[in-house]
Design an enzyme around this catalytic site. Structure first.
Site, PDB file in Angstrom:
ATOM      1  N   HIS A 176      18.911  54.815 -17.564  1.00 37.53           N
ATOM      2  CA  HIS A 176      17.617  54.125 -17.605  1.00 37.53           C
ATOM      3  C   HIS A 176      16.610  54.803 -16.657  1.00 37.53           C
ATOM      4  O   HIS A 176      15.498  55.160 -17.075  1.00 37.53           O
ATOM      5  CB  HIS A 176      17.820  52.654 -17.210  1.00 37.53           C
ATOM      6  CG  HIS A 176      16.569  51.837 -17.251  1.00 37.53           C
ATOM      7  ND1 HIS A 176      16.237  51.052 -18.325  1.00 37.53           N
ATOM      8  CD2 HIS A 176      15.558  51.688 -16.367  1.00 37.53           C
ATOM      9  CE1 HIS A 176      15.082  50.448 -18.095  1.00 37.53           C
ATOM     10  NE2 HIS A 176      14.645  50.821 -16.907  1.00 37.53           N
ATOM     11  N   GLU A 177      17.021  54.985 -15.419  1.00 35.93           N
ATOM     12  CA  GLU A 177      16.089  55.578 -14.447  1.00 35.93           C
ATOM     13  C   GLU A 177      15.800  57.035 -14.791  1.00 35.93           C
ATOM     14  O   GLU A 177      14.684  57.516 -14.564  1.00 35.93           O
ATOM     15  CB  GLU A 177      16.628  55.434 -13.025  1.00 35.93           C
ATOM     16  CG  GLU A 177      16.817  53.980 -12.557  1.00 35.93           C
ATOM     17  CD  GLU A 177      15.598  53.090 -12.744  1.00 35.93           C
ATOM     18  OE1 GLU A 177      14.462  53.593 -12.687  1.00 35.93           O
ATOM     19  OE2 GLU A 177      15.792  51.874 -12.980  1.00 35.93           O
TER      20      GLU A 177
ATOM     21  N   HIS B  91      12.919  57.050 -17.132  1.00 33.67           N
ATOM     22  CA  HIS B  91      11.630  56.947 -16.424  1.00 33.67           C
ATOM     23  C   HIS B  91      11.257  58.308 -15.830  1.00 33.67           C
ATOM     24  O   HIS B  91      10.104  58.743 -15.899  1.00 33.67           O
ATOM     25  CB  HIS B  91      11.731  55.927 -15.291  1.00 33.67           C
ATOM     26  CG  HIS B  91      11.661  54.486 -15.726  1.00 33.67           C
ATOM     27  ND1 HIS B  91      10.583  53.981 -16.417  1.00 33.67           N
ATOM     28  CD2 HIS B  91      12.517  53.446 -15.560  1.00 33.67           C
ATOM     29  CE1 HIS B  91      10.787  52.674 -16.646  1.00 33.67           C
ATOM     30  NE2 HIS B  91      11.961  52.324 -16.152  1.00 33.67           N
TER      31      HIS B  91
ATOM     32  N   GLU C 220       8.580  51.862 -19.841  1.00 36.75           N
ATOM     33  CA  GLU C 220       9.829  51.197 -20.218  1.00 36.75           C
ATOM     34  C   GLU C 220      10.298  51.709 -21.585  1.00 36.75           C
ATOM     35  O   GLU C 220      11.497  51.730 -21.867  1.00 36.75           O
ATOM     36  CB  GLU C 220       9.607  49.682 -20.218  1.00 36.75           C
ATOM     37  CG  GLU C 220      10.858  48.854 -20.078  1.00 36.75           C
ATOM     38  CD  GLU C 220      11.617  49.018 -18.757  1.00 36.75           C
ATOM     39  OE1 GLU C 220      11.106  49.666 -17.816  1.00 36.75           O
ATOM     40  OE2 GLU C 220      12.745  48.510 -18.673  1.00 36.75           O
TER      41      GLU C 220
HETATM   42 ZN    ZN Z   1      12.684  50.342 -16.220  1.00 32.09          ZN
END
Ligand code: ZN
Length: 501
Positions: free
Chosen positions: A264-265, A268, A294
């Site tokens: 997830h990170e 980003h 997101e």
């Molecule tokens: Zn996030």
């Protein structure tokens, strides 16, 4: 004109650098700073924020932007300089509309509210938080009133994170989504639950970390322009386009936590690492909004990292990493376990299908609060009623209920939650378009190759930084405004197969 433009860029680069240096202080605070540093760090951080704010509201900047706007109005919308002036003007106006005294009082209040919340949580005490929330609601309304002419009182708050997105549009999108999601969750709940007990065996942290690093390296996260450290709450931060860092966390008794936080990170971070280098030092050099950001984290975490083709490729090496824990678990079984749907109380632990219901509950409640339809007194009851009707579960205490998320206790009420679900929706709209234009992406994911997907995202989304708003970006990248169709199809197909609906 060229001289004035240089003058603007040097003024903006100082504002940008003050913000980035502050980000470095915050990164250090969350990773390696000893507890004794907290007090001075708070003061230093506040000083940098104040200096940046003063430079941003400086009337000479407003004048410079006005002069430049009138001279560059014939430039194309997508011209870099025109975009820089447009975005900087927006930032300047957003900051000058709000009296500094209001923001100072608000930040003082949220610091107190946050501290009270950490204590109230440990004591399951909502009553103590009521006066804080009343005040936060009042501040949130006052902030909105600084932007007269809004359609909905939440619009100015939403604008902070998702420029140009309106509360009424989000309401309509969410209502349509909810109509599809609630029956889907019900249908899944009636099926035999998936067994994911093997994800909860003991998985040593070091091996988890190494596996995660291999995966995000393959995604294309550039460790020469970044690094990964551990924190309590994972995040992505940036000190320049050449230094985009992520943090993660591990649970030795749950494999999913570290693995998917890391992906997830990294999602980003891939957004920030792929912003056009020419934007360095300007307000354009960053992801455009919470929802767009997101969409990228969810894309790498869910659409890639929770897909069957991905695990067909990576599962053998995961099994080799954890032979005792996984040797008797097949890849299909593993795939079902990491996609297990189960209505629960905690948003951050929720699966792909129920997650959005958590977000919508919060979004609807905060609109009701802002509109004056709901009082703080009645908030816990309204919270529980929505959990009962949408997810069929009710929190046995306030900690797992209304005191759960930090957001309302440390910032405004309104303007943040919508980004999580819009990001999910946008992730699939972008992914589907990428697949239409580059059909080989589907096969490549199954071979551990991500260049085509990453480059499509770079060219159509990431490189533009803040040049375009979320809606503009989406129209340019996909040829359509925001639509839930792709997202609903994706969920129905994926979970229809897993649960044989
Ligand atoms: Zn996030």
């Amino acid at each position: 004109m060229e001289g004035k433009l240089q003058q603007l860029k040097s003024h903006l680069s100082e504002i940008t650098d003050l913000g980035l240096v502050n980000a470095l202080l915050n990164w250090d605070q969350s990773t390696y700073m000893p507890p004794g540093g907290a007090k001075a760090r708070g003061r230093q951080s506040a000083l940098l924020a104040r200096l940046a704010h003063e430079k941003l509201i400086d009337p000479s900047l407003g004048q410079l932007l006005e002069e430049l706007s009138s001279h560059t109005k014939d430039l194309a919308f997508e011209n870099d300089d025109a975009s820089l002036i447009r975005v900087a003007t927006r930032d300047h106006k957003q900051a000058t509309n709000v009296p500094s005294s209001l923001m100072e009082a608000f930040y003082k209040h949220t610091a107190e509210s946050y501290e009270a919340w950490t204590k109230a949580r440990s004591e399951n005490d909502f009553d103590t938080m009521k006066p804080y929330l009343e005040k936060t609601l009042e501040f949130s309304r006052q902030y909105a009133e600084c932007f007269p002419g809004y359609d909905h009182i939440a619009d100015p708050l939403i604008n902070r994170a998702d420029e140009g997105i309106k509360a009424n549009d989000v309401k309509a999108t969410f209502a349509a989504l909810r109509e599809q999601l609630v029956p889907l969750v019900k249908a899944i709940s009636e099926k035999e639950p998936v067994d994911d007990s093997f994800l909860h065996l003991n998985f040593p942290e070091q091996q988890q970390m190494e596996f995660g690093i291999d995966v995000i390296n393959d995604f294309g996260y550039d460790f020469n322009r970044g690094r990964q450290d551990k924190t309590h709450h994972p995040f992505c931060t940036k000190f320049s386009l050449g230094d985009v860092r992520i943090t993660t966390r591990f649970q030795e008794n749950y494999l999913g936590e570290g693995m998917f936080s890391t992906m997830h990170e990294a999602g980003h971070a891939l957004y920030e690492q792929n912003v056009n280098m020419d934007f360095e030092g300007t307000p354009l050099a960053s992801g455009t909004s919470s929802s767009a950001h997101e969409s990228q984290s969810r894309l790498w975490e869910n659409l890639v990292g929770r897909s069957l083709p991905f695990w067909n490729q990576y599962y053998p090496s995961l099994q080799k990493t954890f032979p005792d824990q996984l040797e008797n678990v097949g890849v299909e079984e593993f795939y079902k376990a990491i996609n297990k749907v189960s209505p629960s109380l905690i948003r951050t632990d929720a699966d792909e299908v129920t997650y959005n219901l958590h977000v919508m509950i919060r979004f609807d409640l905060e609109l009701d609060l802002l509109e004056g339809k709901l009082s703080i007194d009645d908030l816990p009851e309204a919270w529980n009623a929505r959990y009962q009707s949408d997810l069929g579960v009710v929190a046995p205490n306030h900690v797992d209920g209304v005191l759960q998320d930090v957001h309302w206790f440390a910032f405004f009420i309104g303007g943040v939650f919508q980004g999580y679900t819009l990001g999910n929706v946008i992730s699939v709209q972008l992914f589907d378009t990428a697949l239409e234009q580059k059909p080989q992406i589907a096969q490549e994911i199954g071979q551990g190759k991500f260049d085509t997907l990453r480059c499509w995202m770079r060219d159509n989304v990431n490189q533009h930084g803040r040049k375009f708003t979320t809606n503009e970006l989406l129209e340019r990248a996909t040829g359509r405004p925001l639509t839930i169709d792709s997202y609903i199809n994706y969920l129905k197909k994926k979970y229809g197969e897993i649960y044989q609906l």
